[in-house]
Design an enzyme around this catalytic site. Sequence first.
Site, short mmCIF file in Angstrom:
data_model
loop_
_atom_site.label_atom_id
_atom_site.label_comp_id
_atom_site.label_asym_id
_atom_site.label_seq_id
_atom_site.Cartn_x
_atom_site.Cartn_y
_atom_site.Cartn_z
N ASP A 39 0.83 -1.21 0.00
CA ASP A 39 0.00 0.00 0.00
C ASP A 39 0.86 1.26 0.00
O ASP A 39 0.54 2.25 -0.65
CB ASP A 39 -0.94 0.01 1.21
CG ASP A 39 -2.04 -1.02 1.05
OD1 ASP A 39 -2.25 -1.47 -0.11
OD2 ASP A 39 -2.68 -1.40 2.05
N GLU A 117 -24.65 -27.93 -20.45
CA GLU A 117 -24.34 -26.51 -20.21
C GLU A 117 -22.88 -26.23 -20.48
O GLU A 117 -22.03 -27.05 -20.15
CB GLU A 117 -24.61 -26.15 -18.73
CG GLU A 117 -25.99 -26.51 -18.25
CD GLU A 117 -26.07 -26.58 -16.72
OE1 GLU A 117 -25.19 -26.01 -16.04
OE2 GLU A 117 -27.00 -27.22 -16.22
N LYS A 119 -19.19 -25.19 -19.96
CA LYS A 119 -18.37 -25.12 -18.74
C LYS A 119 -17.54 -23.85 -18.84
O LYS A 119 -16.59 -23.77 -19.62
CB LYS A 119 -17.47 -26.34 -18.62
CG LYS A 119 -16.66 -26.34 -17.34
CD LYS A 119 -16.04 -27.70 -17.09
CE LYS A 119 -15.44 -27.80 -15.71
NZ LYS A 119 -14.30 -26.90 -15.49
N ARG A 140 -14.97 -20.47 -3.57
CA ARG A 140 -14.98 -21.93 -3.42
C ARG A 140 -13.98 -22.39 -2.34
O ARG A 140 -14.26 -23.31 -1.60
CB ARG A 140 -14.63 -22.59 -4.75
CG ARG A 140 -14.61 -24.09 -4.67
CD ARG A 140 -14.35 -24.70 -6.04
NE ARG A 140 -14.47 -26.13 -6.00
CZ ARG A 140 -13.50 -26.95 -5.59
NH1 ARG A 140 -12.36 -26.44 -5.21
NH2 ARG A 140 -13.68 -28.25 -5.56
N CYS A 432 14.66 -44.28 -2.09
CA CYS A 432 14.98 -43.64 -3.38
C CYS A 432 14.67 -42.15 -3.22
O CYS A 432 13.55 -41.78 -2.89
CB CYS A 432 14.15 -44.25 -4.50
SG CYS A 432 14.08 -43.23 -6.00
S1 IVH Z 1 -21.63 -27.94 -12.12
C1 IVH Z 1 -20.56 -30.68 -8.29
N1 IVH Z 1 -21.85 -26.39 -14.19
O1 IVH Z 1 -16.50 -26.19 -13.02
C2 IVH Z 1 -19.92 -29.73 -9.22
N2 IVH Z 1 -19.81 -26.32 -12.98
O2 IVH Z 1 -15.08 -28.73 -12.12
C3 IVH Z 1 -20.98 -29.08 -9.99
N3 IVH Z 1 -18.17 -24.74 -13.84
O3 IVH Z 1 -16.40 -25.74 -9.55
C4 IVH Z 1 -20.41 -28.15 -10.93
N4 IVH Z 1 -19.39 -23.99 -15.52
O4 IVH Z 1 -16.58 -23.71 -11.01
C5 IVH Z 1 -21.05 -26.79 -13.19
N5 IVH Z 1 -22.22 -25.09 -16.06
C6 IVH Z 1 -21.42 -25.46 -15.05
C7 IVH Z 1 -20.12 -24.92 -14.87
C8 IVH Z 1 -19.35 -25.39 -13.81
C9 IVH Z 1 -18.23 -23.90 -14.88
C10 IVH Z 1 -17.02 -24.90 -12.93
C11 IVH Z 1 -17.39 -24.71 -11.49
C12 IVH Z 1 -17.02 -25.98 -10.78
C13 IVH Z 1 -16.08 -26.60 -11.75
C14 IVH Z 1 -16.18 -28.10 -11.62
#
Ligand code: IVH
Length: 677
Positions: A39, A117, A119, A140, A432
């Site tokens: 800062d 959906e 990702k 998270r 090892c």
């Molecule tokens: S469902 C039980 N849907 O991917 C986990 N995740 O590897 C359910 N993410 O931590 C996750 N798009 O941050 C879900 N349409 C989507 C997503 C999504 C991105 C990310 C999310 C999650 C991570 C899982």
Amino acid sequence: MDKKSKIIEIYKKKINLLKKHNKLYFNNDSPIVSDSEYDTLKKEIINLEKQNNFLKKLNLHKTIIGSPPSNKFKKVKHLKPMLSLSNAFDKKDMSDFVGKINNFLNIDNQNIEFSSEPKIDGISATLIYENGVLIKGLSRGDGTTGEDILENLKTINTIPKKIKDNNVPSLCEIRCEIYIGKKGFNNIKGEFANPRNAAGGSLRQKDPKETSKIPLEYFAYGFGVIKPMIFKTQIEFLTKIKSWGFSINPLSKIVKNLNEIESQHHHIDSVRSSLDYDIDGLVYKVNDLKLQSRLGNTSNSPRWAIAYKFSAEKAVTKIKDIVIQVGRTGAITPVAKVEPVTVGGVVVSNATLHNEDEINRKDIRIGDTVQIQRAGDVIPQVVQVDLSKRNQNSKKYIFPDKCLCGGLTQKERNKSTKKEDAVRRCTKGYDCDYIAKEKLKHIVSKDAFNIDGLGKKVIDQFWDLKIIREPSDIFTINYNKVENLEGWGKLSISNLKKAINKSKNIELDKFIFSVGIRHIGQENAKILAGFFQSIDKFSKLFKESNRKIVLRHLIDLDGIGEIQINSINSFFSSNKNKEIVEQLIQKLKINNYKARNKKGKFSNKTIMFTGGFEKMSRSEAKSLVENNGGKVLGTISKKLDILVTGNSKPTKKKIEQAKQLSIEIVRENEWYKILDI
Ligand code: IVH
């Protein structure tokens, strides 16, 4: 030099220093100055600008966005863990996924509905609404505990602060992915490596005003706790929260079979580059929430969802050398050192060759021109050799028969298939150096001791400097030595001390997993912890005479078989291993095993199954017992409370044995009554 030039020089130096610190924070995750030192530097820059108008015209402050993320956020336990997803890479993986779901549910339906959906490649967060009002927002974190970043999340205008609906459940937890659009990222690039880093850094700003400067966006994709539950399907959930004002990805869709999964995959892959946000695949989720809850989770990921990643990016390069790497189980993996090449935006200079058989099968040689591929976060691999480009004088690669430590290597024989394993292993364990170092990396990893700040690179560095050689050394680090190393400052050392101290308090199952006994993964470690209950009882494995008796009991445990028992036996037969585990125990406070869910229909009951059921698979029956506080055994003994017999081919001998021991026998129909189904 005139006064003006001098000021410009000082100013530029300070700006560059600030950039360096930002890079250390954002990209290397290893800050070397404290928040207040940072800062001060920032204030000095602002003051210089205020006093010298000409500095502003240089436009340099534009190259700096935000300040480093703070670690001062309050830690908050998630109401429900935030799990991760397992990955699929091709049609076969997806067909396995659907097959496993069918097996678990004991059905034969190739047309289960899935929601598909995108990702989003961003940062996940969870939003908690009480009576429709946003009261909590968490990152998270490690999946179990997150950080309170509510104020920063609130700066995202499109996140509803209040849900305007009379029928909103009293408790509503919405999970979402925060991201920066490609256009938004272009405007703020500065010192961030990619949009994901920028989003992460921005969310962890101390001052929400800094967060608000960055164009964050989000898509809501799921839920944590919802009370009372009002949804029946994932798509119904998404549609409803859209009407509540949440931003939902418009490319979500229902698919009904593998063909539809495949064509949706191709379709989204083809429009991917035109989207304003990065996606790395599609998530497929069983649409029916009842089925989701029957399927439940494994340790880390739900059985009802998977991430189907887009196909690997490929590139052509040349193999400069082939070296071997030794893993924590002694596995010798050949790695190709290749001429650096960009694959899907990342520079790759190493690619795995898997094992000796793979090298022989593809006849891969040093000097070869090869195609390599990289899919998601998986290690790049060599796909094929371009023989037309092979040098006439090249020689076949001879796989070394010794480990890097000089020790002998061995290929094991699989007892059931009688075939030789493809993987060669060093047999020296902790003796090892190469294995020992990898074991250390495992011990500090997320699912084990989970020590922030002791990543793989730091272990390599501390190992080379002899700061840590054995696991127990983690707790007696000579910090005077660390202090003088480049990249380490007061703040990072104090954070490391805290993280190490915290890790001393550990659950028995995590400890058993951390020790790194071959074939004892997280699930098996839990089963063993459930059996031993305390570290004192676990320590009975040390003495050979005790060990033999204990191991005989382990065969009763469902999930623990001959392979695991032999492996435990051979692990504790080594004096070195025993010494290492004993020394580690002395440094720790290992908590007795608490079954995660003691309450329920089967609290403190032991149950065994024989025969197949019509309405459920063995795996589902097992997880139902465990989720209701019971334990599943694999053999009949006096310790067994109930034998459940399925109508399809129960073993007569088992029923006889149970009768002799007066064990309660429950038939398939009664079993359903107990379960209320
Ligand atoms: S469902 C039980 N849907 O991917 C986990 N995740 O590897 C359910 N993410 O931590 C996750 N798009 O941050 C879900 N349409 C989507 C997503 C999504 C991105 C990310 C999310 C999650 C991570 C899982």
